[in-house]
Design an enzyme around this catalytic site. Structure first.
Site, PDB file in Angstrom:
ATOM      1  N   GLN A  80      13.499 -59.627  73.635  1.00  0.00           N
ATOM      2  CA  GLN A  80      12.911 -59.006  74.823  1.00  0.00           C
ATOM      3  C   GLN A  80      11.531 -59.594  75.077  1.00  0.00           C
ATOM      4  OE1 GLN A  80      13.757 -54.872  75.318  1.00  0.00           O
ATOM      5  NE2 GLN A  80      11.746 -54.408  76.157  1.00  0.00           N
ATOM      6  N   SER A  90       6.162 -57.810  76.759  1.00  0.00           N
ATOM      7  CA  SER A  90       4.741 -57.664  76.453  1.00  0.00           C
ATOM      8  C   SER A  90       4.011 -59.004  76.459  1.00  0.00           C
ATOM      9  CB  SER A  90       4.552 -56.993  75.092  1.00  0.00           C
ATOM     10  OG  SER A  90       5.052 -55.681  75.109  1.00  0.00           O
ATOM     11  N   SER A 142      10.667 -59.616  68.896  1.00  0.00           N
ATOM     12  CA  SER A 142      11.461 -59.523  67.671  1.00  0.00           C
ATOM     13  C   SER A 142      12.577 -60.567  67.666  1.00  0.00           C
ATOM     14  CB  SER A 142      12.087 -58.129  67.549  1.00  0.00           C
ATOM     15  OG  SER A 142      11.098 -57.136  67.530  1.00  0.00           O
ATOM     16  N   GLU A 157      15.794 -48.052  75.964  1.00  0.00           N
ATOM     17  CA  GLU A 157      15.068 -48.343  74.724  1.00  0.00           C
ATOM     18  C   GLU A 157      14.440 -47.082  74.143  1.00  0.00           C
ATOM     19  OE1 GLU A 157      11.595 -51.413  73.109  1.00  0.00           O
ATOM     20  OE2 GLU A 157      11.831 -51.086  75.251  1.00  0.00           O
ATOM     21  N   GLU A 180       0.170 -43.281  74.890  1.00  0.00           N
ATOM     22  CA  GLU A 180      -0.631 -43.017  76.079  1.00  0.00           C
ATOM     23  C   GLU A 180       0.151 -43.320  77.356  1.00  0.00           C
ATOM     24  OE1 GLU A 180      -3.181 -43.520  72.606  1.00  0.00           O
ATOM     25  OE2 GLU A 180      -1.588 -44.753  73.450  1.00  0.00           O
TER      26      GLU A 180
END
Length: 392
Positions: free
Chosen positions: A134, A137, A169, A252, A377
């Protein structure tokens, strides 16, 4: 429902499925559990071990249970997928290797992909023949995913992608990746993104493993230098990437892992009570209060999972409620493992104390829960805005 009460018992068909699965797991579960790699060699060994385990499960018909039969699944109801996740956790079976493909990429392609992509890409996910990663990020777009700066510019029938991704990952083993990139910098940040399927064997991709404190290099940085992605590998349409990514993130955070984790937290709680007795702390009022709080929270998480399962059984996509489940679980697992280290006392400082450092390692991974899949958050903001209707 009878007289206002909800019946949580398995139906006769689901009870038979659970019983058959338990028998199979008792006979086929690997002799050892999943291990935390401590160097490159052990990571490669663990990769092979987990791939073999996934293939064994697949051959028995237990991978992709709820996926349509046309794409290699069994077309089973979502409740049986939930039962599978629960029973795998209860048996302490290793996780599936291709988790990104099975839990994130696969459901997203089923919901939004075109038929050509689905027929080509979905079946090898289940067998483990093609592993997925994936690519969401970035160094400056972790908590705020919509701030990604990796750009994709149309050139003929291809998009040319340049940028950097991080915390990916199994990138060094992946055949395919789901990629979020900016295709229109002039639009508001949530509207100028596109969701791509990236061939990880393409020219221009550089993978640099990130070594963790454990010594493992499961995560990597991925650098993209003018990587060409066919327009046919766009999922859901150009500049609709944020909408598609929300499907991925909802799966997810709240469909696969949550059923497994609820059982794992129940097991951790039982082991925590045994630890308290062994350490002579079982009568301490504060310890008893924390254990009771943990028991209540594990039950609350089970009920949250039942609500998610109801949505799936109705054919609905998981919604922002998945953020509530994820946030609740992250706080729960951290509290349980903080209490475990308190009970261990000075021994908690040892990397391999009692039980081979089981509690110490689990404590470190509990910290990851508040970051991976969106920080706590971010989850709180989603809950505030999309569930409670509060202003930004």
């Amino acid at each position: 429902m009878v007289d206002g009460a909800v019946d949580f018992a398995d139906s006769p068909e689901d009870a038979r499925f659970r019983a058959t699965l338990r028998v199979w797991l008792a006979a086929n579960r690997p002799a050892r559990g999943e291990r935390v790699p401590h160097d490159d060699a052990s990571l490669a060994e663990e990769f092979t071990f987990l791939r073999d385990w996934q293939r064994r499960l697949h051959d028995a018909g237990y991978v992709g249970l709820a996926w349509p039969r046309d794409y290699g699944g069994r077309g089973a109801p979502p409740v049986q997928q939930a039962i599978l996740n629960e029973e795998l956790a209860r048996a302490r079976a290793p996780q599936l290797l291709n988790r990104v493909g099975i839990n994130n990429a696969g459901p997203t392609l089923i919901a939004h992909g075109d038929e050509v992509l689905k027929r080509r890409l979905l079946p090898p996910i289940l067998t483990g023949d093609e592993v997925w990663c994936q690519l969401f990020s970035e160094p400056n777009a972790g908590s705020d995913l919509a701030a990604v700066r990796t750009r994709a510019e149309l050139d003929g029938d291809d998009f040319v992608v340049t940028g950097q991704k991080v915390w990916t990952s199994y990138a060094q083993y992946a055949r395919w990746g789901i990629l979020l990139a900016r295709t229109d910098p002039n639009q508001p940040k949530h509207r100028g993104l596109t969701y791509f399927i990236l061939d990880m064997q393409s020219a221009g991709i550089a993978i640099r493993p990130l070594r963790q404190l454990t010594g493992s290099t499961e995560f990597s940085e991925v650098f993209l230098d003018a990587v060409r992605v066919p327009r046919a590998h766009v999922v859901g349409g150009v500049n609709r990437g944020w909408e598609i990514a929300l499907t991925t993130l909802a799966h997810e955070r709240g469909t696969g892992f949550a059923f497994k984790e609820q059982v794992l937290q129940r097991i951790a709680l039982e082991e925590l009570m045994a630890l308290a007795r062994a350490r002579g702390e079982a009568r301490d009022p504060r310890v008893r209060q924390e254990v009771a709080r943990g028991w209540i929270d594990v039950e609350v998480m089970r009920l949250m999972n039942c609500r998610t399962l109801t949505r799936l059984e109705r054919g609905e996509e998981p919604g922002p409620e998945s953020s509530l489940v994820k946030l609740f679980w992250a706080h729960l697992t951290q509290r349980l493992h903080e209490l475990a280290l308190e009970l261990l006392g000075p021994e908690a400082q040892l990397a391999a104390g009692s039980d081979g450092g089981r509690w110490q390692q689990a404590f470190l991974w509990s910290r990851v829960g508040a970051i991976a899949g969106g920080t706590s958050e971010v989850q709180a903001n989603i809950i505030a805005q999309r569930i409670l209707g509060l202003p930004r």
